[in-house]
Scaffold this motif. Structure first.
Motif, PDB file in Angstrom:
ATOM      1  N   TRP A  86       0.857  -1.183   0.000  1.00 53.79           N
ATOM      2  CA  TRP A  86       0.000   0.000   0.000  1.00 53.79           C
ATOM      3  C   TRP A  86       0.893   1.233   0.000  1.00 53.79           C
ATOM      4  O   TRP A  86       1.855   1.302   0.754  1.00 53.79           O
ATOM      5  N   HIS A  87       0.580   2.205  -0.839  1.00 50.95           N
ATOM      6  CA  HIS A  87       1.414   3.391  -0.975  1.00 50.95           C
ATOM      7  C   HIS A  87       1.235   4.365   0.179  1.00 50.95           C
ATOM      8  O   HIS A  87       2.214   4.893   0.723  1.00 50.95           O
ATOM      9  N   ASN A  88       0.008   4.643   0.554  1.00 52.82           N
ATOM     10  CA  ASN A  88      -0.277   5.701   1.513  1.00 52.82           C
ATOM     11  C   ASN A  88       0.031   5.272   2.943  1.00 52.82           C
ATOM     12  O   ASN A  88      -0.136   4.114   3.310  1.00 52.82           O
ATOM     13  N   ARG A  89       0.432   6.252   3.740  1.00 49.59           N
ATOM     14  CA  ARG A  89       0.736   6.000   5.147  1.00 49.59           C
ATOM     15  C   ARG A  89      -0.519   5.630   5.928  1.00 49.59           C
ATOM     16  O   ARG A  89      -0.460   4.919   6.932  1.00 49.59           O
ATOM     17  N   THR A  90      -1.669   6.111   5.455  1.00 55.10           N
ATOM     18  CA  THR A  90      -2.944   5.830   6.097  1.00 55.10           C
ATOM     19  C   THR A  90      -3.821   4.998   5.169  1.00 55.10           C
ATOM     20  O   THR A  90      -3.426   4.666   4.053  1.00 55.10           O
ATOM     21  N   THR A  91      -5.020   4.708   5.636  1.00 56.83           N
ATOM     22  CA  THR A  91      -5.983   3.980   4.809  1.00 56.83           C
ATOM     23  C   THR A  91      -6.727   4.909   3.854  1.00 56.83           C
ATOM     24  O   THR A  91      -7.730   4.502   3.261  1.00 56.83           O
ATOM     25  N   ASN A  92      -6.247   6.145   3.690  1.00 58.57           N
ATOM     26  CA  ASN A  92      -6.832   7.059   2.720  1.00 58.57           C
ATOM     27  C   ASN A  92      -6.880   6.395   1.347  1.00 58.57           C
ATOM     28  O   ASN A  92      -5.880   5.924   0.819  1.00 58.57           O
ATOM     29  N   GLY A  93      -8.082   6.346   0.767  1.00 57.13           N
ATOM     30  CA  GLY A  93      -8.274   5.680  -0.512  1.00 57.13           C
ATOM     31  C   GLY A  93      -8.854   4.289  -0.388  1.00 57.13           C
ATOM     32  O   GLY A  93      -9.134   3.641  -1.393  1.00 57.13           O
ATOM     33  N   LEU A  94      -9.057   3.830   0.852  1.00 57.26           N
ATOM     34  CA  LEU A  94      -9.688   2.535   1.103  1.00 57.26           C
ATOM     35  C   LEU A  94     -11.050   2.750   1.743  1.00 57.26           C
ATOM     36  O   LEU A  94     -11.319   3.792   2.356  1.00 57.26           O
TER      37      LEU A  94
END
Length: 272
Positions: A86-94
């Motif tokens: 997963w690219h993002n540090r957070t679940t942003n985009g999920l």
């Protein structure tokens, strides 16, 4: 040559035998690593259409576009229990509530990562694969795997209680597969990079591919033609491998400028 490097050399050799002989007066093409792009302007997090080849369907697309390898990102879930792509540090985009990946359980508790799906962009509905799942899929497509160990994994890897098992989540899948497929690793975090040099020295190759695009990514993606001057400048440097967020356009741009396969691969040499 390591077993991993021998694997990519064999792949390239098979391709040479299967394809018509290219013009001998052309220079060898660099290996092309597909990258997904990430918005850089204001509101980037909200605009991100999740184009990175971290999910399996994105790997399939990179393969169909002519990539030789794919670059994707390794994160660790809570307590380092699972290495995931997963690219993002957070679940942003999920789907589900926004959380830090390193504070999210893989398969336990509310909002577990395994049951979430990509919420937007061309790969909406896709699950987040584990590192092992991703590596196996990349191998099935005959691609070179280029793993960035993200900076956000550092606190988990450095934790006295969870660090040893977290490191195994990253190192073991690579070691288990190193004789079956070419795998390269890097990190922009200097502490992680130093630890990788101890644990996976045969796989550490800096960034392993020279960045070739010259225009910052945004949504919608910029016209590929804006990158052509930078593409030419990098090509003139004769790099052994490059990374681009415009894989199909870059591959088409290379046609007639170089022969696709060469006797030596970028995996056997330091990045240009």
């Amino acid at each position: 040559m390591t077993g991993a490097c021998a694997g990519v050399a064999l792949t390239l050799a098979v391709a040479v035998l299967a394809a018509p002989a290219p013009p001998t007066d052309l220079p060898p093409c660099p290996l092309v690593f597909g990258h997904g792009g990430y918005p850089k302007s204001a509101g980037a997090k909200a605009k991100d259409a999740i184009r990175q080849p971290n999910v399996l369907r994105a790997v399939d697309d990179q393969w169909s576009w002519g990539a030789d390898g794919v670059e994707a990102d390794v994160q660790l879930t809570r307590r380092g229990a699972k290495a995931v792509m997963w690219h993002n540090r957070t679940t942003n985009g999920l789907t589900g509530p926004r959380q830090e990946i390193r504070e999210t359980w893989w398969a336990d508790g509310p909002g577990d990562l395994r049951d979430r799906r990509v919420a937007r962009g061309p790969y909406a509905g896709e699950p987040v694969p584990t590192l092992r799942e991703w590596l196996d899929h990349v191998r099935a497509r005959g691609l070179v795997a280029l793993l960035e160990i993200k900076k956000s994994a550092a606190p988990v890897l450095a934790d006295p209680a969870y660090g040893p098992s977290a490191w195994r989540e990253i190192v073991d899948p690579v070691v288990e597969r190193q004789h079956a497929q070419p795998i390269l690793v890097y990190s922009r975090d200097q502490w992680i990079k130093a630890k990788l040099a101890d644990r996976l020295p045969g796989h550490l190759r800096g960034s392993a591919a020279k960045w070739t695009d010259g225009v910052a990514w945004d949504e919608p993606p910029p016209p590929w033609q804006l990158n052509a001057p930078r593409w030419q400048a990098v090509f003139d440097e004769a790099p052994t491998s490059v990374m681009t967020s415009h894989t199909p356009d870059y591959r088409a741009w290379l046609d007639g400028r170089c022969r696709r396969y060469s006797a030596s691969s970028a995996v056997d040499a330091p990045a240009a």
